[in-house]
Design an enzyme around this catalytic site. Structure first.
Site, PDB file in Angstrom:
ATOM      1  N   LYS A  68      33.827  32.588  53.128  1.00  0.00           N
ATOM      2  CA  LYS A  68      34.009  32.596  51.436  1.00  0.00           C
ATOM      3  C   LYS A  68      35.278  32.886  51.219  1.00  0.00           C
ATOM      4  O   LYS A  68      35.179  34.400  51.404  1.00  0.00           O
ATOM      5  CB  LYS A  68      32.383  33.059  51.577  1.00  0.00           C
ATOM      6  CG  LYS A  68      32.520  32.476  49.630  1.00  0.00           C
ATOM      7  CD  LYS A  68      31.803  31.488  49.485  1.00  0.00           C
ATOM      8  CE  LYS A  68      31.903  31.100  48.335  1.00  0.00           C
ATOM      9  NZ  LYS A  68      33.136  30.422  47.511  1.00  0.00           N
ATOM     10  N   LYS A  92      32.467  42.291  51.718  1.00  0.00           N
ATOM     11  CA  LYS A  92      31.786  42.219  51.179  1.00  0.00           C
ATOM     12  C   LYS A  92      30.398  41.266  50.629  1.00  0.00           C
ATOM     13  O   LYS A  92      29.862  41.334  49.951  1.00  0.00           O
ATOM     14  CB  LYS A  92      32.946  41.562  50.206  1.00  0.00           C
ATOM     15  CG  LYS A  92      32.775  41.338  48.121  1.00  0.00           C
ATOM     16  CD  LYS A  92      33.847  40.608  47.596  1.00  0.00           C
ATOM     17  CE  LYS A  92      34.661  40.974  47.900  1.00  0.00           C
ATOM     18  NZ  LYS A  92      36.001  40.744  46.093  1.00  0.00           N
ATOM     19  N   LYS A 104      40.390  33.636  52.884  1.00  0.00           N
ATOM     20  CA  LYS A 104      41.154  34.057  51.872  1.00  0.00           C
ATOM     21  C   LYS A 104      41.860  33.150  52.043  1.00  0.00           C
ATOM     22  O   LYS A 104      42.503  33.271  52.657  1.00  0.00           O
ATOM     23  CB  LYS A 104      41.295  35.606  51.489  1.00  0.00           C
ATOM     24  CG  LYS A 104      42.284  35.502  50.336  1.00  0.00           C
ATOM     25  CD  LYS A 104      40.957  35.097  48.807  1.00  0.00           C
ATOM     26  CE  LYS A 104      41.329  36.677  47.657  1.00  0.00           C
ATOM     27  NZ  LYS A 104      39.953  37.226  47.719  1.00  0.00           N
ATOM     28  N   THR A 188      32.429  37.891  37.659  1.00  0.00           N
ATOM     29  CA  THR A 188      32.998  38.836  38.220  1.00  0.00           C
ATOM     30  C   THR A 188      33.357  40.477  37.268  1.00  0.00           C
ATOM     31  O   THR A 188      32.452  41.102  37.747  1.00  0.00           O
ATOM     32  CB  THR A 188      34.361  38.624  39.301  1.00  0.00           C
ATOM     33  OG1 THR A 188      34.151  37.627  39.738  1.00  0.00           O
ATOM     34  CG2 THR A 188      34.862  39.743  39.393  1.00  0.00           C
ATOM     35  N   ASN A 223      41.502  36.890  33.973  1.00  0.00           N
ATOM     36  CA  ASN A 223      39.933  36.253  34.219  1.00  0.00           C
ATOM     37  C   ASN A 223      39.075  38.087  34.247  1.00  0.00           C
ATOM     38  O   ASN A 223      38.090  38.324  33.354  1.00  0.00           O
ATOM     39  CB  ASN A 223      39.947  35.707  35.101  1.00  0.00           C
ATOM     40  CG  ASN A 223      37.929  35.248  34.739  1.00  0.00           C
ATOM     41  OD1 ASN A 223      37.529  34.925  33.846  1.00  0.00           O
ATOM     42  ND2 ASN A 223      37.198  35.106  36.247  1.00  0.00           N
ATOM     43  N   SER A 351      29.400  33.070  43.089  1.00  0.00           N
ATOM     44  CA  SER A 351      29.176  31.302  44.189  1.00  0.00           C
ATOM     45  C   SER A 351      28.407  31.213  45.005  1.00  0.00           C
ATOM     46  O   SER A 351      28.372  29.671  45.156  1.00  0.00           O
ATOM     47  CB  SER A 351      31.061  31.543  44.822  1.00  0.00           C
ATOM     48  OG  SER A 351      31.687  31.494  44.410  1.00  0.00           O
TER      49      SER A 351
END
Ligand code: GLU
Length: 417
Positions: A68, A92, A104, A188, A223, A351
């Site tokens: 992920k 994480k 990633k 986030t 963001n 997510s």
């Protein structure tokens, strides 16, 4: 010579494994991503010529579940950086207890130089190139620096066209109409502020359950930085400094956020906004404040400026903004750093909710999303803080230990060592 970002990450992993007295075998599994893809992505530009971009996807570990992690579009993207970011995603997801591994991706590009059509072709070509390696039970991409709901929509559509059925559950961070989740866009930033509230109280900056009266400085107005600013204000804090890639503004009495948002919407950058004093992009890092939120890129607080940090608490909204050396300096100066893998986990937590909702085709109300997000972060903060108190180490090391312990246990159960 300073270590590269990937070697630093390996060092930090090694340190956690040693502190937990786990065998070297664990490090052997975690020291490199399980798979790394480098792709050449030629697309047709609007002027008819072909231009090739370089893209990456690093899949670090799937010991706890499918890989992920986000995909970033930036000129500073390198393989080394994407690999480090994939390790941090594994940690994480583990530290907050999600059933995901880490990955990633990135493309070396300045999206501002592309037209919307070029950006669409690039997004579609990227996901087409890695399509056999992604899927709801394999690897689930999401937004990261300079990617957003629209990019996720194009990628979801591309995969769905190729598969001849809708596979919206393969990506997260999508628009609501295409299987997105309430609360994902602000998750986030909201999570960062929730963790900042927990930390401000735990470290005695306040007795309140909010940031009331505290001065906050934020580096980054993407963001995450924008949403963090908004939620800081909602929590009663005074945002005294904020910057984007071109520059920023500082006002010790607090900046007027609605004016800043309006100025940015109009001008693209807040560098020349008629509010407070002008500062550079790195300005917020060393200004007087209670809580510093680096929300831009890696390697911002380094051995060079760590001694000048004036904050009483650092909450890492970006991934990897503080180098190991700088973290050590701040630790010596008794300035706690809430590490990225905990502080900015709100994005991947929502997510996860989005993925669950897509699999069930049943969508939750925003309040349910936010309540569950805060609960997961509060529990994770508690676990990390307990490790920190027990072991007398810094919070980052404590968070790595909590994460690695869980990864090692899963590896052992699976017979990997
Ligand atoms: N890019 C975000 C991160 O670094 C979110 C990843 C995700 O939602 O999968 O955590």
């Amino acid at each position: 010579m300073a270590l590269g970002i990937y070697e630093e990450t390996q060092r930090a992993l090694q340190r956690a494994i040693e502190a937990l007295q786990l065998p070297e075998d664990v490090y052997e599994h975690l020291k490199e991503p399980q798979r790394v893809l480098t792709i050449n992505i030629p697309i047709r530009m609007d002027d008819g010529r072909i231009r090739a971009f370089t893209g990456f996807r690093a899949q670090h570990s799937n010991v706890l579940g499918p890989y992920k992690g986000g995909v970033r579009f930036h000129t500073s993207v390198t393989l080394e950086e994407v690999k480090a970011l994939s390790v941090w995603m594994t940690l994480k997801c583990s530290v907050v207890g999600l059933p995901f591994g880490g990955a990633k991706g990135g493309i070396v590009v300045d999206p501002e130089q592309l037209s919307a059509h070029e950006l669409e072709r690039l997004s579609r070509a990227y996901i087409r190139n890695i399509r056999e390696f992604v899927g709801f039970d394999k690897d689930i991409p999401a937004p990261d620096v300079n990617t957003n709901e629209q990019v996720m929509a194009w990628m979801s559509d591309e995969l769905s066209q190729l598969e001849e059925r809708n596979v919206f559950n393969t990506l997260t961070g999508k628009p609501l109409l295409l299987g997105g989740s309430q609360g994902r866009k602000e998750a986030t930033g909201l999570g960062v502020v929730h963790v900042a509230e927990l930390a401000a109280r735990a470290f005695g900056l306040t007795n309140e359950p909010s940031l009331k009266g505290l001065r906050v400085a934020i580096q980054g107005f993407g963001n995450v930085g924008s949403e963090a600013a908004r939620f800081c204000a909602q929590s009663g804090a005074k945002v005294v400094a904020i910057s984007d890639e071109k520059g920023g503004r500082y006002d010790p009495d607090g900046l007027d956020l609605p004016s800043l948002f309006a100025y940015r919407a109009d001008q693209g950058s807040i560098a020349a906004a008629p509010l407070g004093q002008a500062i550079g992009p790195a300005g917020p890092l060393t200004l007087p404040c209670d809580v510093l939120i680096p929300a831009a890129l890696e390697d911002q607080i380094t051995a060079d400026n760590a001694a000048s940090v004036q904050a009483r608490l650092v909450v890492e909204a970006a991934n990897g903004p503080t180098t190991n050396e700088a973290a050590e300096i701040l630790f010596q100066r008794s300035i706690p750093i809430v590490p990225d893998i905990l502080a900015n986990a709100g994005g991947v937590i929502v997510s996860y909710f989005e993925w669950v909702q897509d699999l069930e085709s049943y969508f939750w109300a925003r309040e349910d999303v936010i309540d569950r997000l805060k609960r997961i972060l509060t529990d994770a903060f508690g676990r990390v803080y307990a490790m920190y108190e027990r072991k007398a180490v810094d919070l980052r090391h404590a968070a790595y230990m909590v994460a690695v312990e869980r990864l090692a246990e899963a590896m052992q159960l699976r017979g990997w060592y």
